[in-house]
Design a protein around this motif. Structure first.
Motif, PDB file in Angstrom:
ATOM      1  N   ALA A 186       0.859  -1.187   0.000  1.00 40.30           N
ATOM      2  CA  ALA A 186       0.000   0.000   0.000  1.00 40.30           C
ATOM      3  C   ALA A 186       0.894   1.235   0.000  1.00 40.30           C
ATOM      4  O   ALA A 186       1.821   1.334   0.814  1.00 40.30           O
ATOM      5  CB  ALA A 186      -0.891  -0.002   1.239  1.00 40.30           C
ATOM      6  N   ASN A 187       0.620   2.157  -0.925  1.00 43.86           N
ATOM      7  CA  ASN A 187       1.408   3.390  -0.951  1.00 43.86           C
ATOM      8  C   ASN A 187       0.759   4.457  -0.061  1.00 43.86           C
ATOM      9  O   ASN A 187      -0.289   4.234   0.551  1.00 43.86           O
ATOM     10  CB  ASN A 187       1.600   3.897  -2.381  1.00 43.86           C
ATOM     11  N   ASP A 193      -6.262   7.521   1.811  1.00 41.68           N
ATOM     12  CA  ASP A 193      -7.677   7.253   1.518  1.00 41.68           C
ATOM     13  C   ASP A 193      -8.299   6.406   2.621  1.00 41.68           C
ATOM     14  O   ASP A 193      -9.419   6.669   3.074  1.00 41.68           O
ATOM     15  CB  ASP A 193      -7.807   6.529   0.174  1.00 41.68           C
ATOM     16  N   GLU A 194      -7.575   5.365   3.035  1.00 41.66           N
ATOM     17  CA  GLU A 194      -8.073   4.477   4.086  1.00 41.66           C
ATOM     18  C   GLU A 194      -8.293   5.263   5.385  1.00 41.66           C
ATOM     19  O   GLU A 194      -9.314   5.105   6.059  1.00 41.66           O
ATOM     20  CB  GLU A 194      -7.066   3.346   4.313  1.00 41.66           C
ATOM     21  N   TYR A 195      -7.334   6.103   5.722  1.00 39.24           N
ATOM     22  CA  TYR A 195      -7.416   6.910   6.944  1.00 39.24           C
ATOM     23  C   TYR A 195      -8.599   7.873   6.886  1.00 39.24           C
ATOM     24  O   TYR A 195      -9.381   8.002   7.835  1.00 39.24           O
ATOM     25  CB  TYR A 195      -6.107   7.676   7.121  1.00 39.24           C
ATOM     26  N   THR A 196      -8.745   8.552   5.742  1.00 37.19           N
ATOM     27  CA  THR A 196      -9.842   9.514   5.581  1.00 37.19           C
ATOM     28  C   THR A 196     -11.195   8.823   5.633  1.00 37.19           C
ATOM     29  O   THR A 196     -12.135   9.302   6.286  1.00 37.19           O
ATOM     30  CB  THR A 196      -9.687  10.270   4.252  1.00 37.19           C
ATOM     31  N   ALA A 662       2.950   5.704   8.285  1.00 40.91           N
ATOM     32  CA  ALA A 662       3.653   4.415   8.304  1.00 40.91           C
ATOM     33  C   ALA A 662       2.776   3.316   8.905  1.00 40.91           C
ATOM     34  O   ALA A 662       2.707   2.194   8.381  1.00 40.91           O
ATOM     35  CB  ALA A 662       4.949   4.549   9.101  1.00 40.91           C
ATOM     36  N   LYS A 663       2.109   3.642  10.002  1.00 36.28           N
ATOM     37  CA  LYS A 663       1.253   2.650  10.664  1.00 36.28           C
ATOM     38  C   LYS A 663       0.081   2.251   9.778  1.00 36.28           C
ATOM     39  O   LYS A 663      -0.273   1.069   9.678  1.00 36.28           O
ATOM     40  CB  LYS A 663       0.742   3.222  11.984  1.00 36.28           C
ATOM     41  N   SER A 664      -0.525   3.227   9.108  1.00 32.11           N
ATOM     42  CA  SER A 664      -1.664   2.937   8.240  1.00 32.11           C
ATOM     43  C   SER A 664      -1.238   2.114   7.029  1.00 32.11           C
ATOM     44  O   SER A 664      -1.943   1.190   6.620  1.00 32.11           O
ATOM     45  CB  SER A 664      -2.317   4.242   7.788  1.00 32.11           C
ATOM     46  N   LYS A 665      -0.053   2.424   6.457  1.00 35.18           N
ATOM     47  CA  LYS A 665       0.452   1.657   5.317  1.00 35.18           C
ATOM     48  C   LYS A 665       0.697   0.209   5.713  1.00 35.18           C
ATOM     49  O   LYS A 665       0.352  -0.718   4.977  1.00 35.18           O
ATOM     50  CB  LYS A 665       1.747   2.289   4.793  1.00 35.18           C
ATOM     51  N   GLU A 666       1.294   0.017   6.893  1.00 38.22           N
ATOM     52  CA  GLU A 666       1.578  -1.338   7.368  1.00 38.22           C
ATOM     53  C   GLU A 666       0.287  -2.119   7.600  1.00 38.22           C
ATOM     54  O   GLU A 666       0.167  -3.287   7.203  1.00 38.22           O
ATOM     55  CB  GLU A 666       2.385  -1.274   8.660  1.00 38.22           C
ATOM     56  N   LEU A 668      -2.706  -1.586   6.262  1.00 39.05           N
ATOM     57  CA  LEU A 668      -3.393  -1.854   4.996  1.00 39.05           C
ATOM     58  C   LEU A 668      -2.677  -2.934   4.203  1.00 39.05           C
ATOM     59  O   LEU A 668      -3.317  -3.797   3.600  1.00 39.05           O
ATOM     60  CB  LEU A 668      -3.483  -0.556   4.183  1.00 39.05           C
ATOM     61  N   SER A 669      -1.341  -2.923   4.213  1.00 38.77           N
ATOM     62  CA  SER A 669      -0.557  -3.945   3.510  1.00 38.77           C
ATOM     63  C   SER A 669      -0.822  -5.328   4.086  1.00 38.77           C
ATOM     64  O   SER A 669      -0.976  -6.309   3.357  1.00 38.77           O
ATOM     65  CB  SER A 669       0.940  -3.628   3.590  1.00 38.77           C
ATOM     66  N   GLN A 670      -0.883  -5.417   5.424  1.00 34.53           N
ATOM     67  CA  GLN A 670      -1.163  -6.699   6.078  1.00 34.53           C
ATOM     68  C   GLN A 670      -2.556  -7.205   5.722  1.00 34.53           C
ATOM     69  O   GLN A 670      -2.760  -8.402   5.487  1.00 34.53           O
ATOM     70  CB  GLN A 670      -1.019  -6.557   7.592  1.00 34.53           C
ATOM     71  N   SER A 671      -3.513  -6.295   5.682  1.00 29.85           N
ATOM     72  CA  SER A 671      -4.886  -6.665   5.332  1.00 29.85           C
ATOM     73  C   SER A 671      -4.967  -7.203   3.904  1.00 29.85           C
ATOM     74  O   SER A 671      -5.593  -8.232   3.651  1.00 29.85           O
ATOM     75  CB  SER A 671      -5.806  -5.453   5.495  1.00 29.85           C
TER      76      SER A 671
END
Length: 698
Positions: A186-187, A193-196, A662-666, A668-671
């Motif tokens: 996830a970039n 977008d996920e956070y918003t 960084a936390k949100s990217k990690e 989302l990537s795991q999901s």
């Protein structure tokens, strides 16, 4: 003779020609027969790999045995699940194996050794777990692998070959899936977008015209309405398998009141005989419908009706008759005693099949017992002569409670004493057993139970069958089927969208024969036989055939009718809402014209598109988050009705920077990564050519 002499050459040529033709035809017929036989024994083709019935059925049996060990007897639904699960396992394995081969992914000798003995795979850990600690026993694993090379029968070697192939294949598959997972990320834009979507809040007011405000009877959808909905939602109508819909009538042959009374009379006579008999085991084996071995049982293992009685009465007491699980039963207390709660033991199992019979197995067991009594190592002899999984741990069975072993084995170890060495015959063979320890003590009872199932009499069955015969003789097509059912007052049931391997349908627990017929019949056909399903005689008519792939409008027309009615209602209600919107400057004016209430909503996020207390409305919430505040929207058709809304304002979340990104990217990537395995397999399965013939065999 003159005729033969003149034409001898021609006759010989013709004879030789006929012989050659016969030879070629015979060879072709044999080849054709072999081809047909292969085709008939083929359960399917998966991505170019032919799957034989024999190979597939062996796996089904293995999985069935595991299920039986956990759940006991299997009904038709469970068996269908096992067949489906086995097919999915095999499909996944073959497709992934083909993919790993294309990429050249393999497992080297050092890597395999590591998976076997150094960093053991889950399979190795399960097979060679120490009974005491539960940890992987490397010594036993290596010892078993060495024994496989010298074992006379070669059975252990074949087991190791299969185990290594399985571990190797699983490792290659994991490499393939790791490549997929490592390519998923996830970039910063995805994370933002996920956070918003999860944190931006909106407050709005809305009015709704519910679809239920218009009676369905007042709506008459046209063919154009059906086509409009179908074209807009065609993606929803993709079917991964053929399905059938059939209607059926069932004539009940369940036991009558008289059948029940007859069963009770029989059990009352049996109760008198059970009181008088001196040979309880023989009496049970002769008179019981269910032949259950008489063995000692602890408190809580008898059925409740007996458990509360048999531990408080004297030997010889007879309880019943009583009704349980569709049968009348009578029970006699044969004996009571104080017995250990659990036993620790080890054994050496001798298999009669490899010894030439039970006599030879018994003689070998006696010889082994004599060697142990003279000082030989039990563990060494177990490793050398044992034929079950415990041989690799010196025959150790651990500590077990009553109910864990077969009755003959259990009686021996619970009735013996610590240190005792004995031989016992069971259905598995001859056991040399050493009782190592007995733990605890409690009262156990031995209860003889005789049951008589309440079954329909031949007269009851004949009456139901005659009704079914009368019905089937009166119907030749679907129209007559419906008319006759209505005329005779027979309840007509529907089995909708039945799959080829489905075991049961509504009202019929085991309907495999009916389902098989449905997949051979044509639409409108009435069954040419009466199906016997449990205590019912069934006659069916095939009403719908839906092929694999995107279903036609005709196939789905009936099922989409409610949605099409809502489509027409939405059109009607939007017209009403548009009139109310004309000239209105705020949501209150729209509500007044429509004679409805304004509903305020606060703190809704895009990621959870639910209007509290009403409905999930993805389209409406999506539109709201794309709107400007303080403006009245156009009318929007949703899931429950037609909406008009006005956004009061948005609340933006805290700045999305630094550690939050960084936390949100990690996260989302795991999901995304966790979804990869299932998603990849579905894509590969969709692209692979799969021919499924299971319905011919199961």
């Amino acid at each position: 003779m003159s005729f033969l002499r003149e034409r001898a050459g021609a006759i010989i040529v013709v004879a030789i020609g006929l012989a050659i033709v016969a030879f070629l035809l015979g060879d072709a017929i044999r080849s054709s027969s072999g081809f047909i036989a292969d085709a008939n024994s083929e359960i399917g083709v998966i991505d170019g790999h032919k799957v034989s019935y024999q190979n597939f059925n062996e796996r089904v049996e293995q999985n069935s045995q595991q299920f039986r060990a956990q759940m006991g007897n299997l009904n038709s639904q469970m068996q269908s699940y096992i067949v489906e699960n086995t097919w999915n396992q095999m499909t996944s394995s073959i497709i992934l194996e083909n993919q790993t081969a294309k990429l050249g992914l393999s497992v080297g000798n050092k890597e395999l050794f590591n998976l076997l003995f150094e960093e053991p795979s889950p399979q190795m850990q399960q097979i060679f777990a120490d009974p005491q600690t539960g940890q992987f026993n490397r010594t036993n694993a290596i010892s078993s692998r060495k024994s496989a090379e010298t074992e006379p029968t070669g059975q252990l070697k074949q087991q190791w070959i299969a185990l290594e192939e399985s571990i190797e294949k699983d490792r290659a598959n994991q490499k393939y899936l790791s490549l997929i997972r490592n390519g998923i990320y996830a970039n910063s834009l995805d994370a933002k977008d996920e956070y918003t979507n999860k944190n931006k809040l909106v407050n709005f007011d809305y009015v709704v015209l519910d679809y239920s405000s218009i009676n369905n009877a007042d709506v008459k959808p046209t063919d154009a309405d059906y086509k409009e909905y179908y074209d807009q939602n065609k993606y929803r109508f993709k079917s991964n398998t053929d399905t059938r819909t059939f209607e059926y009538v069932a004539f009940d042959a369940s036991p009558s009141k008289q059948d029940t009374a007859d069963a009770k009379t029989k059990i009352e006579k049996i109760a008198e005989g059970l009181k008088a008999t001196d040979n309880d085991s023989l009496y049970v084996s002769i008179n019981a419908d269910t032949k259950t071995p008489i063995s000692y049982q602890k408190k809580g293992t008898l059925e409740p009706a007996l458990d509360s009685v048999m531990f408080n009465v004297s030997k010889g007491y007879v309880f019943g008759p009583y009704l349980s699980d569709g049968a009348y039963k009578v029970a006699k207390l044969v004996d009571t005693r104080i017995s250990p709660d659990s036993v620790k033991a080890r054994h050496i199992l001798i298999n009669p099949a490899t010894e030439g019979g039970m006599g030879q197995a018994k003689a070998k067991a006696d010889s082994i017992k004599n060697l142990i009594q003279k000082g030989a190592s039990f563990a060494t002899l177990a490793s050398e002569f044992g034929t079950d999984g415990s041989k690799d741990s010196g025959g150790d069975l651990g500590t077990f409670a009553r109910g864990s072993m077969v009755p003959q084995f259990e009686e021996a170890v619970f009735n013996g004493h610590p240190g005792q060495l004995l031989t016992v015959e069971t259905q598995y063979g001859v056991h040399v057993i050493e009782i190592q320890k007995q733990v605890g003590s409690s009262k156990v009872v031995k209860v003889a139970i005789v049951d008589k199932q309440i079954a329909p009499s031949s007269q009851t069955e004949q009456l139901a069958y005659q009704k079914a015969q009368s019905f089937i003789a009166s119907v030749k097509n679907q129209k007559q089927f419906e008319e006759t059912a209505q005329k005779q007052g027979v309840n007509k049931l529907v089995a909708e969208d039945v799959t080829p391997l489905q075991g049961g349908v509504p009202g019929l627990d085991d309907a495999r024969n009916v389902v098989r017929w449905a997949f051979k019949a044509d639409k409108g056909d009435v069954s040419d036989e009466i199906f016997n399903v449990g205590n019912k005689y069934v006659v069916a008519v095939l009403t719908e055939v839906k092929p694999k792939g995107t279903l036609s409008l005709e196939n789905v027309k009936k099922s989409i009718e409610p949605a099409v009615i809502n489509l027409v209602k939405a059109r009607m209600l939007k017209e009403k809402a548009d009139k109310a919107l004309n000239g209105a400057t705020n949501i209150a004016q729209v509500a007044q014209k429509l004679n409805v209430t304004v509903n305020p909503v606060e703190n809704i996020v895009f990621a959870n598109p639910i209007i509290p207390g009403y409905s999930q409305e993805n389209k409406v919430i999506g539109s709201i988050f794309g709107s400007q505040p303080n403006k009245v929207s156009k009318a929007i058709d949703g899931e429950r009705g037609v909406y008009v809304y006005a956004v009061k304002g948005f609340t933006n979340p805290a700045a999305f920077t630094g550690a939050s990104v960084a936390k949100s990217k990690e996260s989302l990537s795991q999901s995304l990564s966790s979804q990869a395995e299932g998603a990849v397999f579905e894509v590969l399965k969709e692209k692979a050519k799969i021919k499924d013939n299971r319905a011919k065999f199961y």
